[in-house]
Every structure is written in C-alpha cells, then in structure tokens.
Scaffold this active site. Structure first.
Site, short mmCIF file in Angstrom:
data_model
loop_
_atom_site.label_atom_id
_atom_site.label_comp_id
_atom_site.label_asym_id
_atom_site.label_seq_id
_atom_site.Cartn_x
_atom_site.Cartn_y
_atom_site.Cartn_z
N HIS A 43 82.82 59.02 64.97
CA HIS A 43 82.94 59.88 63.79
C HIS A 43 83.79 61.10 64.06
O HIS A 43 84.02 61.91 63.18
CB HIS A 43 81.55 60.29 63.30
N ASP A 77 77.26 42.08 60.05
CA ASP A 77 76.88 43.50 59.97
C ASP A 77 75.76 43.72 58.96
O ASP A 77 75.83 43.25 57.83
CB ASP A 77 78.09 44.34 59.52
N CYS A 129 80.71 52.30 66.22
CA CYS A 129 80.90 51.67 64.91
C CYS A 129 82.37 51.24 64.80
O CYS A 129 83.12 51.35 65.77
CB CYS A 129 80.51 52.67 63.81
N HIS A 158 75.17 44.26 63.71
CA HIS A 158 75.52 45.66 63.99
C HIS A 158 74.79 46.57 63.01
O HIS A 158 74.69 46.28 61.83
CB HIS A 158 77.03 45.85 63.87
N LYS A 162 85.39 66.56 42.50
CA LYS A 162 85.87 66.08 43.80
C LYS A 162 87.30 66.56 44.05
O LYS A 162 87.61 67.14 45.09
CB LYS A 162 85.81 64.55 43.83
N TRP A 202 74.20 47.67 48.75
CA TRP A 202 75.31 48.52 48.33
C TRP A 202 75.95 48.05 47.02
O TRP A 202 77.07 48.40 46.70
CB TRP A 202 76.33 48.67 49.47
N1 GLN Z 1 82.66 45.58 61.04
C1 GLN Z 1 82.68 46.82 60.32
C2 GLN Z 1 83.80 47.71 60.83
O1 GLN Z 1 84.07 47.70 61.98
C3 GLN Z 1 81.39 47.53 60.45
C4 GLN Z 1 81.36 48.78 59.62
C5 GLN Z 1 80.02 49.42 59.55
O2 GLN Z 1 79.13 49.08 60.27
N2 GLN Z 1 79.87 50.38 58.67
O3 GLN Z 1 84.39 48.44 60.09
ZN ZN Z 2 78.63 50.74 61.90
#
Ligand code: GLN
Ligand code: ZN
Length: 750
Positions: free
Chosen positions: A690, A594, A722, A637, A18, A556
């Site tokens: 992104h 989330d 996001c 989300h 890395k 995760w």
């Molecule tokens: N609440 C988180 C953020 O805004 C959601 C992140 C995610 O969905 N990966 O960072």
């Molecule tokens: Zn997200």
C-alpha cells in the site's frame, strides 16, 4: 404518519464533492471554492428531500470526508501532534484523514476500518492519555443554521456516545470509562447550543447497539445515557440504530427517557419479534426502517404494508433501514431499458417510496399501490430451470475435494518440484496509463480485437520474461485485461447488469460502482483461459491462473432479493467452477481463487457467523475447486490478516495454499495459526504494497526469519501482501528483486 431518512449520500449526483476535494488536494482550487461546492450540495440534497416529500430531514449527515471523523473533531478527540501542527482547521481535518507530509510537519493518517458490514470505511479516532474531550467544533451548528437560512428545519445527526466510544481506539492504559463524564458534558452542551439555534430534535446514531453487547458494555451504555438524558435542553431525542436488531438492549432502550427510537426492520431479523414481544411504549415514536438503505431494488409495498400492520406501536414514522449513503444517488442518469429501470430505486427514488408508502397508509395512494403490485406481479426475469436442477442435484461429493490435504500436498510437491520457500506474487502488475488506455479504446470500439490482444500479449511477454529473470518460482500473467476483480467477471457472466453512474462512497473521495445481479448467473464463455494459457505457453515455470471467488463476487455486487444470497452465490460458484476446470484442461496447474471480501460480510453477531453466512460461504468456495486433480494446486488470497477468529473456517475452504496481508500486522496472525495447528501452506505478505516504499533485502530477510520461527519451512511461501496494480513500475520491480534476493539468501542458511 410521517416520513424521515437517516442520512443521504453526500458525494453528489455527479460526484461533485469527490472532484472538488481532489482538486483541493492538488491545490487547483481554494478552500473557499471547496466549501462553496459543499454548501451547494447540502442545499441541493435538503431541497431534494423536501421536494420529494420527506417530512423530517437530517442535517450534519454531510461530510467532507467522514462523519465519524467529524464527530471526533467536534469533541476534540484529535492527537496532540495534529493539534499542534500549523495548518488551517480544514487542513488539519484532512491531515487526520489522509496524513500530512510537507513543510509544516509529518503526520500519519488515522486508521480506517470498515463500517459494520458495509463497504464504507470510517476513520478510527484514538483516545490518548492527554485527550481533552470537550465541545471544540462547529460544523453541526453551522449546517443546522445553513439549512435554517434556506427555510428548512432539520434534525441534526450525530454519532452517539456509545458507538463513538465502542468504535474508537485507545492508547495503552487508557479506557472508555475515563471519558464518560467529559463526553456526556460535551453532548449536553451540543443539546443546549442546538436548542439556542432553534433546533427541536436531535438524532443520535447508535448502530453499535446491534452487535453483541457484553455486561460491561451495557453498563457503559446505561451510564452514558443516564447522564446524557438528564438534561436534553428541551430537544426531542431520536436514538437511531441500524444494520441489525437490538436484542441485547431492547428492554433498556424502551425505558429510556428518549422521545423516539429508530429500528431496522430489514436487516434486524428479530426486530419485529422484539417489538411484538415486549411492546413499544405509547409515549415514544417508532422510526421504522422499512425502505432498504443498502440495496437498489424497488420496495415491495404490499409486503411493507403487511409488515407495518404487524408493528404494535401507536406512533410510527416511516424511515429507511440505514443511511442512504450506501446506495447510489439516482436512477435518473442510467440508461437501462424502462422495464429494467423500473425495478431500481436509488437514494432519490427511495424518498419517493417513503412518500408513496405514507400516502397509501393514509388511504390516498391507491394508484401507487396498484402500480407497485403490477411491478412485482410480472415475472422479472426468466429463471434458468436447468441451472436450478443442477444446483439441486449437487451432493456432498461436489463440495469435497479428494484426496485430503496432506496427500495432495505430497502429490503436488512431486509434480511441481518447487524450491523450498517458493516465491510468487498475488496476481496483478502495475496498471500503467497505457494498460488502461488499451482497455478503454477497445471498449469504445477504437481498437480492433486483434490490436487489443496484441497489446496484452506483449505486456504478458515482457512481464513473464522479467519474472523469470529475477527468479520468481510461480509466475502470474499480470491481469492487464482487468479493470476490477469483480466487474471483470460480472461482464462475462449472464445475469449481471452495470450502472453508468451508480457510485457509492467507499471512503473519503473514493467510490465503488457495484454491479447488479439481475438474474440467474451463468458463465457465458471462458473468461480468463485465453490469457492464462497464453502466459503459460511462454514459460516452463508454472503460471498461476487467477480468479475471483464466488463470495467476493457476491459481496461486492448488489444482490438479488427475489432469491436467497446463498442460491446466488452457488450459481456464481458453479460458473467459476467451470472456469477452474477449463483452466486445468488448458494446462494451468496452479489456480488462485481470491476471496478478498470473505471476512467483510461476516455477520455482526457471533452467533450468526455460521448459520447466516459461513454455512453457505464455505461450501460455495469448496464447490469451485472440488473437481480438480490432486496435482492441481489451489491457492486463495485474503487482503487482510484479521481472520484469527475464523481460522477453522478458513481451513474448511480446503485450498492448498493461502496468501494474506501480514506485513502491517506484525505477523501476529502467525502465532494464532501455530496455536491452532493450521495445516495449509501459507504465504504471509513479506512487504506492504500500500506504500511506494521499497523494502530492503535485509528487511525482507528479517521478516522471512520471523515467519520461519512460527511455520514449518516446507509450508511457507514468499510473496507480497496483495496485488501490485496500484503501484508504479520502478518500486514494484525494485521490491520484487529484493524479495527474490532475500529468499535466496535465506535458503542458503537452511
Ligand atoms: N489477484 C488480485 C490482484 O492481484 C487480488 C486483488 C485483491 O486481493 N484485492 O490484483
Ligand atoms: Zn489482496
């Protein structure tokens, strides 16, 4: 019996690859220096496998970025645009992986997708009308030769043609069948070249065989392998599968003229049955995946030996269930107490396990078996009896929110009195250097709790004020106290452990360090209440509480193996439920939970979706929020929009509002939501977070109009795709200013 592995982590014990690669990207080291580091790592990993007693060592499992991309490059499946660009071979490779923008041109990166049900991402090659499949690369041969020069005879590994065709993308009007012939020819040439170099074996990875296979796919598979195996240039072929069982093709596989077949006996729930029922040919070798390549617990030798006893095959090689890519390098650099550490086996330790199991089988490993039995006989953690009783006592009511969605929506409408098309964000604001330094210095004890808190409160003040100024309707506190959406919660739950060096490659140079669920999970103390309550006290507008859901926390982490995943998830759900109720009591009336990783662990076979997963994942989520008042609004989300096929499941989560990524997917999901009469309020992301690009007001207006064409106005929320933590402040502010302006403009049109 002998031992083998499918693949080994390549990032290095200390993530050397890395760091070297990132230095190369920043032009701080030369291509030669990067290649030298890579070569050193390969040598180290081969030697390690050899020293630890692995009999059959793979090569070409190494990659500078991704082995799927390596395979595409080997066979010339490279877009013309990249072929034509005036860059070195290495830089073309990285251009495919990450895009290139410079004086030689401008090319976009190939897309990335999750590799089956793991958190690893592979690069998705694309077959175009002009794609000329042929043998074009040499990495596979170079690495075989490199090992040979070290005196190590390896088995080269390559993604098999079926998985390659199955997982690639196709341009309009192009389909896999067109490429069978040239692809078969190219693989055969690989066989010949390897044989010339002195190779005796090849491993073809075909994990796509564990998915549901249609008749058409089966025909494709048969065609490919009939062609391929007609002339193997004298090589022994190992057809390797993993991540599940091959129930749709087992009878085909055992009839193929291959010398060996690799099967996963851990994730493959039906593998043992298949082998027992249909038998395993005496002229083939069975590579039995019995050491878990995905989890970090010690192998239970007695159990594994019992399993091996049951396998009716004459020639069995002991192997891992999948590549060791998915576990960290070694436990040697961890600081856990010995009684904890002794329960873990990372990649290097799994090599020992294979050797020990092999020794025991040969009647020469009694002491290993005794030590392992002692490890598993001792009570590892004390079970929380109270928690077990609490879970056992949960009735339907605990999983059912009252009243029903429509009635809640009315109550909430009155309680919040939000404007039409309410605007909000997904939770985090940019994590600047100062924000990270604040956490790090506090962690190291160089900052008092009061100083730490004062810093975060100042951030919250500033961002609350700014959100009010630009006219957002539902605010967030910004998540300045969080490093990561899972680790942060894990740190505040009993039963969690954190490794120092337990990095696993996620994609390219990116790694994750999943926490370990060690024991029963219980909330130790309120986790987010302090920050959310503080933020709410600064504004008259609603401030959303922000939590990670139980399924994502579990997915995760490295899960336990001594209790079911379902039970672990329900424990986590209870903990998050306590947090929800505390937030509500502290005056937080909108709470977002989330579930970024819900989709990711969906079983590979459709028939397993509910029975193996959603049947407990959905209740876990429902348990978290079923206790709140009708006027408390629950949001969730998802960081993706590929949930078209599980829309009913998403609805069953019974949240009030769902936000999701939509801007990159042309809002296609909305058609499906409309068609399936989805009842929840929705916040399809109106711009892509992104990229640092700032969307214009007109662009966002356009997107909102497209949303309103599909969803009734009263059910639409306006938000980004996001969280914003990876973004810079300037583009974040500019984008959100445009988002609120666009919304105001549209409201006037209504
Ligand atoms: N609440 C988180 C953020 O805004 C959601 C992140 C995610 O969905 N990966 O960072
Ligand atoms: Zn997200």
């Amino acid at each position: 019996m002998t031992t083998s592995i499918i693949g080994f982590p390549r990032i290095g014990e200390h993530r050397e690859l890395k760091f070297a690669t990132e230095k190369y990207f920043r032009k701080e080291i030369s291509a030669e220096e990067l290649q030298a580091t890579a070569k050193e790592l390969r040598a180290k990993h081969w030697r390690l496998a050899q020293e630890r007693g692995v009999d059959q060592i793979p090569s070409n499992d190494f990659s500078l970025y991704d082995t799927f991309l390596d395979t595409a490059v080997l066979f010339n499946i490279v877009p013309e645009q990249v072929q034509a660009i005036d860059l070195s071979e290495l830089d073309k490779y990285f251009a495919l992986a990450r895009g290139y923008q410079g004086d030689k041109g401008d090319v976009r990166a190939l897309p990335m997708k999750k590799w089956f049900n793991t958190n690893y991402h592979y690069i998705v090659p694309k077959f175009e009308a002009g794609t000329q499949v042929k043998l074009a690369g040499h990495k596979l041969f170079d690495e075989f030769q490199e090992a040979k020069d070290l005196g190590i005879h390896t088995r080269p590994v390559l993604v098999g043609p079926f998985t390659l065709l199955r997982l690639a993308e196709y341009a309009e009007g192009v389909n896999p069948v067109q490429f069978i012939e040239p692809l078969v020819a190219a693989y055969k040439e690989v066989f010949r070249r390897l044989a010339d170099l002195g190779a005796t074996d090849i491993q073809l990875d075909e994990p796509a065989l564990v998915k549901d296979i249609s008749e058409l796919e089966l025909t494709l598979f048969d065609k490919l392998y009939q062609g391929l195996l007609a002339d193997k240039a004298g090589l022994s072929v190992l057809l390797q599968t993993y991540f599940g069982d091959v129930r749709d093709v087992y009878s085909h596989l055992v009839q193929l003229p291959v010398e060996a077949i690799g099967l996963d006996f851990l994730e493959g729930r039906k593998t043992l049955d298949l082998v027992k029922e249909h038998g395993f040919p005496a002229d083939k070798v069975l590579y039995a995946g019995v050491v878990n390549g995905k989890n970090i617990w010690r192998n239970d030798y007695a159990k594994t030996l019992a399993l091996l006893e049951e396998i009716p095959a004459q020639n069995v090689v002991l192997s891992t269930s999948c590549s060791l890519l998915h576990v960290p390098f070694t436990t040697a650099n961890e600081e856990f107490a010995p009684e904890i550490l002794s329960h873990f086996a990372f990649a290097a330790e799994k090599l020992d396990e294979l050797r020990e199991l092999d020794a025991i089988r040969a009647g020469q490993g009694d002491e290993f078996l005794a030590a392992n039995k002692a490890l598993f006989a001792a009570e590892r953690t004390v079970r929380n009896a109270e928690l077990a009783t609490q879970l056992a006592g949960l009735d339907d009511a605990a999983f059912t929110r009252q009243p029903a969605l429509a009635e809640r929506a009315m109550a909430q409408h009155q309680a919040f009195n939000l404007p039409v098309l309410p605007t909000t964000t997904i939770g985090s604001f940019p994590q600047t250097r100062e924000v990270k330094v604040n956490r790090a210095t506090f962690r190291r004890g160089e900052k008092t709790e009061a100083e730490y808190t004062a810093f975060i409160e100042a951030e919250i003040d500033e961002w609350i004020k700014w959100q009010e100024e630009i006219g957002l309707d539902v605010l967030v506190h910004g998540e300045f106290e969080r490093n990561d959406m899972v680790e942060y919660f894990g740190e505040n739950l009993s039963g969690y452990l954190f490794s120092k060096n337990g990095w696993v490659q996620s994609y390219g140079t990116r790694g994750v360090k999943p926490p370990i669920i060690w024991g029963d999970v219980k909330r130790e103390r309120p986790i987010t209440v302090k920050w959310s309550a503080y933020a709410q006290a600064q504004s008259d507008l609603p401030v959303k509480g922000m939590l990670t859901g139980p399924v994502t926390i579990l997915n995760w982490s490295f899960p336990r193996e001594d209790i079911t995943i379902k039970e672990s998830t329900l424990q986590i759900a209870l903990a998050i439920r306590e947090e929800v109720l505390d937030l509500e009591a502290a005056g937080i009336h909108i709470i977002q939970i989330d579930e970024a990783a819900l989709r990711e662990k969906l079983p590979l076979r459709k028939s397993d979706w509910y029975s193996e997963y959603l049947d407990w994942a959905i209740p876990a989520f429902r348990l978290v929020h079923s206790g709140v008042a009708p006027t408390t609004q629950i949001h969730t989300h998802m960081c993706y929009s590929e949930f078209t096929d599980i829309i009913p499941a998403i609805e069953q989560l019974d949240a009030d509002v769902i936000s999701f990524e939509a801007s990159r997917s042309n809002l296609h999901i909305l058609d499906e939501l409309e068609r399936q009469n989805f009842q929840l309020q929705v916040g399809p992301g109106v711009y892509d977070i992104h990229s640092p690009r700032v969307p214009s007001v007109e662009e966002i207006e356009h997107t909102i109009r497209a949303i309103l064409a599909k969803v009734p106005t009263e059910r639409v929320w306006i938000n980004p795709d996001c969280g914003l933590k990876t973004r810079g402040i300037p583009e974040t502010k500019a984008s959100l200013v445009n988002l609120t302006q666009a919304t105001r403009n549209i409201r006037e049109e209504l």
